[in-house]
Scaffold this active site. Structure first.
Site: not given
Length: 422
Positions: A196-198, A202, A205, A293-294, A296-297
């Site tokens: 999942q990404t927004r 880098h 990621h 990850g850390r 999230h959302a």
């Protein structure tokens, strides 16, 4: 080998509801119309193509109350985020809609979908916000969104009657769940792990994706970029999808193990609840694993750093495996990307998610391969000029002038050749 979709879709099968083009004009004829905003339009698309399976429409009160209180539908199936259609009582009364009737849902002044009204009800918005977000803080964007809802909710199945056109550059990345599953088949992925990404990718990621790929034993990584409501300071959507695709094109991932896609969704920033929702939707897209990850959302300090990890301990029946990763950062002592629990220079850490990457992109700091790929930086700046009115970050000018992600085409009033749209 064929993709193993035995863990999906959620509830057993994709719920599809798209009217044949030959029938659509007859379905909409004479119906009262209700204009819907971009968020609701995106949710209609997801409902119609099965991304929100087992839902086939907007929730009734029983499902909403069960989701709010127990994070499950009234059937007992796990579901964590309300999917509801709100309308003011005044507008609904003027529309003349009643239970058992049909209403035409319009977007961009064109028919989009038909709603079969099954229930009209009200619900305590403050109660909803407190339980879904764990707070009633008006500064929380999800709480603010919930408290701004109109006072009436309309439930019912939706049928897409006028599929929208997805505009460039998103058209090359957006696929329906069925189409995406077919793509996974083509790639030969038996197991797929979703990312999942927004954000523009880098080095952290990149390492997160590679680590999750190895930890899960998946055949490939599905980048699922969230395309939805934007606020000033966010990365522009075009830069997000094009830079993730570039990682594959430039060989940082083998082409057979990396794919970029999009999901039309407006973030609720519901922390662990939204993590569960993301897992369910990617399960419907054909994924067998989802990396988290850390934070999230999350937003602000409303949730613990790894709250999205802990929530999955309570959901043994979710049917998609979570791949949990800790924090990646840049260590100037090691001169490389470091991982929580391995690097001993935590006091020197530089947060890759914050000002460091933004200062590189804005030109204040020189790029380093250990933080941001030069190819990614070049692509970001190209996107800024082509799509962002000179900026890689969302501005008011971008919001006012960008090409919309979707365009709802003019719909023919009937099937006669002389009345077809030009």
């Amino acid at each position: 080998m064929a993709a193993d979709n035995s863990l999906s879709p959620h509830g057993g099968k994709l719920k599809l509801s798209v009217a044949p083009s030959s029938e659509a004009p007859h379905l909409v004829a004479g119906l009262p119309g209700l204009a819907v905003n971009e968020q609701i339009a995106r949710e209609i698309i997801n409902l119609a193509y099965g991304a929100f399976s087992p839902l086939d429409g907007f929730m009734g009160r029983s499902d909403l109350d069960s989701v709010v209180r127990k994070m499950r539908l009234s059937s007992g199936l796990v579901w964590s985020i309300p999917i509801i259609l709100d309308v003011s009582s005044r507008e609904w009364a003027a529309l003349g809609g009643v239970i058992g009737s049909r209403v035409l849902l319009n977007h961009q002044d064109q028919p989009l979908a038909v709603l079969d009204v099954s229930e009209v009800y009200s619900y305590d918005r403050a109660f909803m916000a407190q339980h879904v977000f764990g707070t009633n803080d008006p500064e929380h964007p999800g709480v603010a969104r919930t408290m701004a809802l109109e006072d009436t909710f309309v439930a019912g199945k939706v049928t897409l009657v006028n599929p929208p056109r997805v505009n460039p550059p998103f058209d090359q990345f957006w696929k329906t769940p069925e189409q995406l599953r077919s793509r996974l088949d083509e790639l030969g992925w038996k197991y797929a792990v979703a990312h999942q990404t927004r954000n523009v990718p880098h080095a952290g990621h990149e390492m997160m994706m590679k680590g999750a790929y190895l930890a899960s034993g998946a055949d490939g990584i599905l980048v699922s970029a969230v395309i939805g409501e934007k606020k000033p300071g966010d990365y522009i959507d075009e830069a997000i999808v094009l830079t993730h695709a570039l990682l594959r094109a430039e060989g940082f991932f083998l082409p057979e193990i990396h794919e970029t896609s999009t999901l039309m969704w407006d973030m609720r920033y519901a922390g662990p609840r939204e993590a569960v929702f993301h897992a369910i939707v990617r399960k419907n897209l054909g994924c067998t694993h989802h990396m988290f990850g850390r934070d999230h959302a999350g937003v602000g300090n409303h949730y613990g750093r790894y709250a999205a990890h802990e929530v999955f301990d309570t959901l043994p029946d979710l049917g998609i495996k979570s791949v949990l990763t800790l924090e990646w950062w840049y260590c100037p002592v090691c001169e490389s990307v470091a991982y929580e629990g391995i690097c001993g220079h935590r006091d020197s850490k530089q947060d890759l998610a914050g000002t460091l990457i933004r200062s590189i992109i804005s030109g204040g700091v020189g790029p380093a391969v250990t933080t941001l790929r030069p190819q990614v930086l070049e692509a970001v700046r190209h996107c800024a000029e082509k799509y962002g009115m000179g900026s890689p970050f969302v501005t008011s000018e971008y919001l006012e002038n960008r090409t919309p992600v979707i365009t709802v085409p003019e719909m023919a009033c009937c099937t006669c050749p002389e009345h077809q749209p030009k």
